[in-house]
Design a protein around this motif. Structure first.
Motif, mmCIF file in Angstrom:
data_model
loop_
_atom_site.group_PDB
_atom_site.id
_atom_site.type_symbol
_atom_site.label_atom_id
_atom_site.label_comp_id
_atom_site.label_asym_id
_atom_site.label_seq_id
_atom_site.Cartn_x
_atom_site.Cartn_y
_atom_site.Cartn_z
ATOM 1 N N ASN A 214 0.816 -1.209 0.000
ATOM 2 C CA ASN A 214 0.000 0.000 0.000
ATOM 3 C C ASN A 214 0.854 1.266 0.000
ATOM 4 N N LEU A 217 1.732 1.617 -3.623
ATOM 5 C CA LEU A 217 0.565 2.129 -4.340
ATOM 6 C C LEU A 217 0.387 3.620 -4.085
ATOM 7 N N GLY A 218 0.679 4.056 -2.854
ATOM 8 C CA GLY A 218 0.620 5.482 -2.556
ATOM 9 C C GLY A 218 1.621 6.278 -3.390
ATOM 10 N N ASN A 331 -4.467 2.331 4.813
ATOM 11 C CA ASN A 331 -4.760 3.679 4.334
ATOM 12 C C ASN A 331 -3.634 4.648 4.704
ATOM 13 N N SER A 334 -0.697 4.160 2.392
ATOM 14 C CA SER A 334 -0.945 4.811 1.105
ATOM 15 C C SER A 334 -0.777 6.322 1.223
#
Length: 377
Positions: A214, A217-218, A331, A334
């Motif tokens: 993640n 992906l961020g 979250n 990210s």
């Protein structure tokens, strides 16, 4: 399980529809903060700082709010934090002339922003929605982040700078009220946490690898919009930058829904991530705007095919008692990637051109296929 069957599960629509309303509010919040502070202070720098404070506070406090939710349950925690969220928004609307006050209130707003996606995913897990539910959540996320910022900009630019924030908070509050009254699907409280800051049940190799997934992906999310904007401006088509990124979002939305409706989901994540990384490098050679539309439709269309399998792996690796926390930690990963990549790619584009920005972005995402492969092993 197909989408129609998923929404036919007992209690599914009862929580999913209001959760979707709340998701739109959350998706609008960051940009709404920018407009509100810009309108009250007249400072672009102050508005940017407030937006950054909102994002950092959300990433830092989100997992701790989720710890409380996992321990005490959604209905006992979320109304309190959502009340603080609404109060901070009202104070931000009423603030006049002080960018510093705007930054502080934006940080409070971010620290109390409800983790609606995690709350909803936890309910799907209670219902046994599986991959189809995670695909539906990913599709909803695409839609909210495609439409939400457009609504905020239009409302704040044509009505009042604070109007977008009022709409965002209103939708969030309305959606949460509806979701929290759907008691049948609320996960049971998980009891006392184990360990400070991070629950020990989350300190495992699979979850650490998924945190890296993640984070990477961020990097992509933070840099791609900057690089595409640099390309569009260099080609005299700055107004098309949003449409180019939107094209990738639409393809990702369709791909995610199709993937979720497959009877047996194939292992596509590693291949999709390789295409994303190679595609970023290839976009540095894009000759013109039509080719960029087509090229980014392919690259951006792979996003859901990475996000959904990663979400499935997270669900498999995480005890139900700490699942909300796990989601919010992803979250935060990210968000950290976005905060790192956006200014870095922006500096590269400014000093070396848009093509160099895509090359740097390819380098930043190069670890994604390896991390995904390691997560599956």
């Amino acid at each position: 399980m197909r989408t129609g069957q998923l929404l036919g599960l007992p209690g599914a629509l009862r929580f999913f529809v209001p959760a979707a309303v709340a998701r739109f509010g959350v998706a609008m919040s960051g940009l709404a903060v920018f407009w509100a502070v810009l309108g009250s202070s007249g400072s672009f720098a102050g508005a940017g700082a407030a937006t950054g404070a909102f994002a950092v506070a959300d990433a830092a406090a989100g997992p701790q709010v989720a710890r409380l939710v996992d321990r005490w349950g959604q209905r006992r925690v979320v109304p309190f934090t959502a009340g603080l969220f609404a109060a901070a928004a009202v104070a931000l609307v009423l603030a006049r002339g002080s960018a510093t006050a705007g930054v502080l209130l934006a940080a409070l707003l971010g620290a109390t922003a409800p983790p609606v996606g995690a709350l909803s995913a936890a309910r799907w897990r209670t219902l046994g929605g599986g991959t189809a539910a995670l695909s539906l959540e990913a599709a909803l996320n695409e839609v909210t982040f495609l439409i939400g910022p457009v609504l905020v900009s239009a409302l704040s630019a044509t009505r009042a700078p604070w109007a977008g924030l009022v709409l965002a908070v209103s939708l969030t509050a309305l959606g949460l009220a509806g979701m929290l009254t759907a008691r049948a699907t609320e996960p049971a409280p998980g009891g006392r946490p184990r360990g400070a800051v991070v629950d020990r049940r989350l300190l495992t190799r699979p979850i650490a690898v998924l945190f890296a997934v993640n984070l990477t992906l961020g990097f992509f999310f933070g840099g791609i919009g900057v690089a595409i904007t640099g390309f569009a401006l260099a080609h005299g088509a700055g107004s098309l930058a949003g449409l180019i990124t939107g094209a990738g979002g639409v393809v990702s939305l369709v791909a995610g829904i199709a993937y979720g409706n497959l009877r047996t989901a194939p292992p596509v994540a590693t291949g999709a991530s390789l295409l994303m990384t190679a595609g970023c490098a290839a976009l540095a050679l894009t000759p013109g705007v039509p080719a960029m539309f087509a090229g980014y439709a392919v690259v951006g269309g792979c996003v859901a095919l990475v996000l959904i399998p990663a979400a499935v792996l997270l669900q498999q690796a995480t005890p139900a008692e700490v699942y909300t926390q796990a989601m919010t930690w992803m979250n935060s990963a990210s968000a950290l990637g976005i905060a790192t990549s956006a200014p870095l790619v922006g500096a590269v584009v400014e000093h070396h051109g848009w093509a160099a920005g895509f090359v740097v972005l390819a380098a930043l995402t190069a670890g994604l296929p390896l991390a995904l492969r390691y997560a599956r092993s």
